[in-house]
Enzyme design. Structure first.
Site, short mmCIF file in Angstrom:
data_model
loop_
_atom_site.label_atom_id
_atom_site.label_comp_id
_atom_site.label_asym_id
_atom_site.label_seq_id
_atom_site.Cartn_x
_atom_site.Cartn_y
_atom_site.Cartn_z
N LYS A 1 -38.30 14.27 -51.66
CA LYS A 1 -36.56 12.69 -51.72
C LYS A 1 -37.37 11.97 -50.33
O LYS A 1 -38.11 12.56 -49.41
CB LYS A 1 -35.76 13.59 -51.31
CG LYS A 1 -34.15 12.88 -51.05
CD LYS A 1 -33.37 13.46 -52.85
CE LYS A 1 -31.89 12.31 -52.70
NZ LYS A 1 -31.69 12.62 -54.29
N GLY B 1 -17.15 6.27 -56.22
CA GLY B 1 -18.72 5.65 -56.01
C GLY B 1 -18.96 5.18 -57.98
O GLY B 1 -18.50 5.35 -58.51
N VAL C 1 -20.42 7.92 -59.31
CA VAL C 1 -20.45 8.85 -59.91
C VAL C 1 -18.79 9.24 -59.86
O VAL C 1 -18.57 9.57 -60.88
CB VAL C 1 -21.22 10.34 -59.69
CG1 VAL C 1 -21.21 10.98 -60.84
CG2 VAL C 1 -23.10 9.57 -59.73
P1 NAI Z 1 -22.48 5.53 -54.16
O1 NAI Z 1 -22.70 5.57 -52.73
O2 NAI Z 1 -21.87 4.98 -55.53
O3 NAI Z 1 -20.85 6.86 -53.90
C1 NAI Z 1 -20.64 7.67 -52.61
C2 NAI Z 1 -19.31 7.17 -52.38
O4 NAI Z 1 -18.37 7.74 -51.54
C3 NAI Z 1 -18.17 5.53 -51.95
O5 NAI Z 1 -17.31 5.53 -52.85
C4 NAI Z 1 -18.08 6.06 -50.66
O6 NAI Z 1 -16.83 5.33 -49.86
C5 NAI Z 1 -17.93 6.92 -50.49
N1 NAI Z 1 -17.41 8.23 -49.65
C6 NAI Z 1 -18.30 8.11 -48.10
N2 NAI Z 1 -17.75 9.23 -47.44
C7 NAI Z 1 -16.41 9.55 -48.25
C8 NAI Z 1 -15.31 10.58 -47.09
N3 NAI Z 1 -15.82 11.16 -45.82
N4 NAI Z 1 -14.55 10.74 -47.98
C9 NAI Z 1 -14.34 9.76 -49.11
N5 NAI Z 1 -14.98 9.16 -50.08
C10 NAI Z 1 -16.18 8.62 -49.20
O7 NAI Z 1 -23.17 7.27 -54.23
P2 NAI Z 1 -22.71 7.69 -55.96
O8 NAI Z 1 -24.24 6.76 -56.55
O9 NAI Z 1 -21.77 8.02 -56.60
O10 NAI Z 1 -23.54 9.33 -55.50
C11 NAI Z 1 -22.42 10.52 -54.62
C12 NAI Z 1 -22.97 11.41 -54.82
O11 NAI Z 1 -23.29 12.29 -56.42
C13 NAI Z 1 -24.19 11.51 -53.52
O12 NAI Z 1 -24.00 12.80 -52.64
C14 NAI Z 1 -25.09 11.35 -54.70
O13 NAI Z 1 -26.58 12.06 -53.53
C15 NAI Z 1 -24.66 12.42 -55.69
N6 NAI Z 1 -25.77 12.40 -56.66
C16 NAI Z 1 -25.67 11.41 -58.01
C17 NAI Z 1 -26.62 10.93 -58.64
C18 NAI Z 1 -26.46 10.07 -59.71
O14 NAI Z 1 -27.07 9.74 -60.11
N7 NAI Z 1 -25.34 8.47 -58.66
C19 NAI Z 1 -27.13 11.89 -59.25
C20 NAI Z 1 -26.86 13.29 -58.54
C21 NAI Z 1 -26.20 13.28 -57.80
#
Ligand code: NAI
Length: 348
Positions: free
Chosen positions: A88, A184, A186
């Protein structure tokens, strides 16, 4: 002139204890790039893992995130029966100050590993950024390595259904309440899938506009970000940042199941036991969120998104096996998952 006195204290013993193969720090004066690449294990294959761009409070926090996330990637690959290792990278800084020059400098960092580290999307690094990074290196994919957001959400949906079957003896989503933290990439895909199956979906995000979109598109019920841990629901699905289950939240959670996409949801390993003691089923995050990785793997083998969506159903079978082991041996599903992954790495 040396600035040693201002450097954070980072113990090399700590890195040795975590068992990482390699941890590298990069700095590019011209673009301001500061990056850490952590490689946990390459016994099964080259280390794969996304790149996160984040404004950490301290350098030690950044290092800790890279160490934990790379370890989780190694376990994720091994548990998903995929022959890759785990790595990572984190780019330290304000994502609002991201420039193409900085991303290209980072691309040269990735290239310097000569294929031993292959990277992709993560928080604040999207496919457009990967295209710029890819100008300097062939060692980039999308998702964890593959365009996997939808596949990740589909894997979480399978994980939730497997957990419902384990906890209630019935995997039906209709009528079950699921609280999705983070709308976000996912989280929003997951909300759509849950709403399509008539689940009662609750949503929280620090970004009000994202919550509003889920309310309008899927009739979801909004929950204030700080009320998440006190809101009663069947399933809590962390899809934002890691470390959300800690000493302060674990006893507040009013759910029967924790199952979401966020990496490293537990602040510490003991929180898996604490959840089990409260009769809450914790679904190991690295097993349930393997969809991006599965997508990348399918893509490398010439498959398309439909193949990846079919392959990610394997999440359900793996979890069922791990739940069985946990029940039979009186251990947590996380212990069962770790044992399986460690055995695969050791046998490689
Ligand atoms: P993203 O950045 O698109 O979405 C994250 C969302 O969480 C954003 O809308 C943000 O405003 C919100 N957020 C941040 N802090 C918060 C809080 N305290 N309370 C409520 N909402 C909050 O990220 P994504 O890609 O959706 O990933 C989400 C999680 O899943 C991350 O931990 C990532 O590492 C994990 N993940 C993602 C994968 C992917 O395919 N994108 C694959 C495996 C894991």
């Amino acid at each position: 002139m040396s600035v040693w006195a201002e450097m954070p204290t980072v113990s090399l013993d700590h890195i040795t204890e975590t068992g990482h193969e390699q941890v590298s720090y990069f700095h590019d004066e011209e673009t301001g790039l500061e990056a850490i690449v952590a490689i946990y294990d390459t016994r099964l294959g080259p280390a794969v893992g996304g790149t996160r761009f984040y404004d950490y409070d301290t350098e030690a926090d950044a290092l800790d995130d890279a160490l934990r996330l790379s370890e989780a990637m190694a376990y994720k690959c091994a548990a998903a029966d995929i022959d890759f290792g785990g790595g990572k990278a984190v780019i330290v800084g304000d994502p609002a100050e991201k420039t193409d020059d900085l991303l290209r400098a980072y691309g040269r960092v990735v290239d310097s590993f000569g294929g031993r580290f292959v990277t992709g999307e993560d928080v604040n690094v999207d496919t457009d950024d990967l295209a710029v990074i890819g100008e300097e290196t062939p060692y980039v994919g999308g998702g964890d390595i593959g365009a996997g957001t939808a596949v990740t959400a589909e894997g979480v949906r399978h994980g939730i259904e497997a957990a419902l079957a384990e906890r209630y003896g019935d995997d039906t989503l209709a009528g079950r309440s699921v609280l999705v933290q983070g709308c976000g990439k996912v989280g929003s895909e997951l909300v759509a899938r849950l709403a399509d199956r008539s689940a009662d979906v609750l949503v929280a995000d620090v970004d009000d506009a994202r919550v509003q979109r889920m309310v309008e598109a899927h009739d979801a019920t909004p929950v204030a970000p700080d009320a998440v841990y006190d809101t009663s629901c069947d399933v809590f699905a962390p899809c934002a940042m890691g470390g959300v289950i800690d000493d302060g939240t674990v006893d507040r959670l009013a759910c029967d199941i924790v199952c979401g996409s966020a990496n490293n949801q537990l602040a510490a390993r003991r929180h898996a036991r604490a959840l089990a003691d409260r009769d809450a089923l914790y679904v190991p995050d690295y097993v349930v969120n393997a969809g991006g990785l599965v997508a990348g793997h399918v893509e490398l083998e010439g498959g398309d998104v439909d193949d990846a969506l079919a392959a990610v159903e394997g999440v359900r079978d793996r979890l069922e096996r791990m739940f069985d082991t946990a029940r039979e041996e009186g251990i947590t599903p996380l212990d069962a998952a770790d044992r399986y992954a460690e055995r695969r790495m050791a046998e490689a």
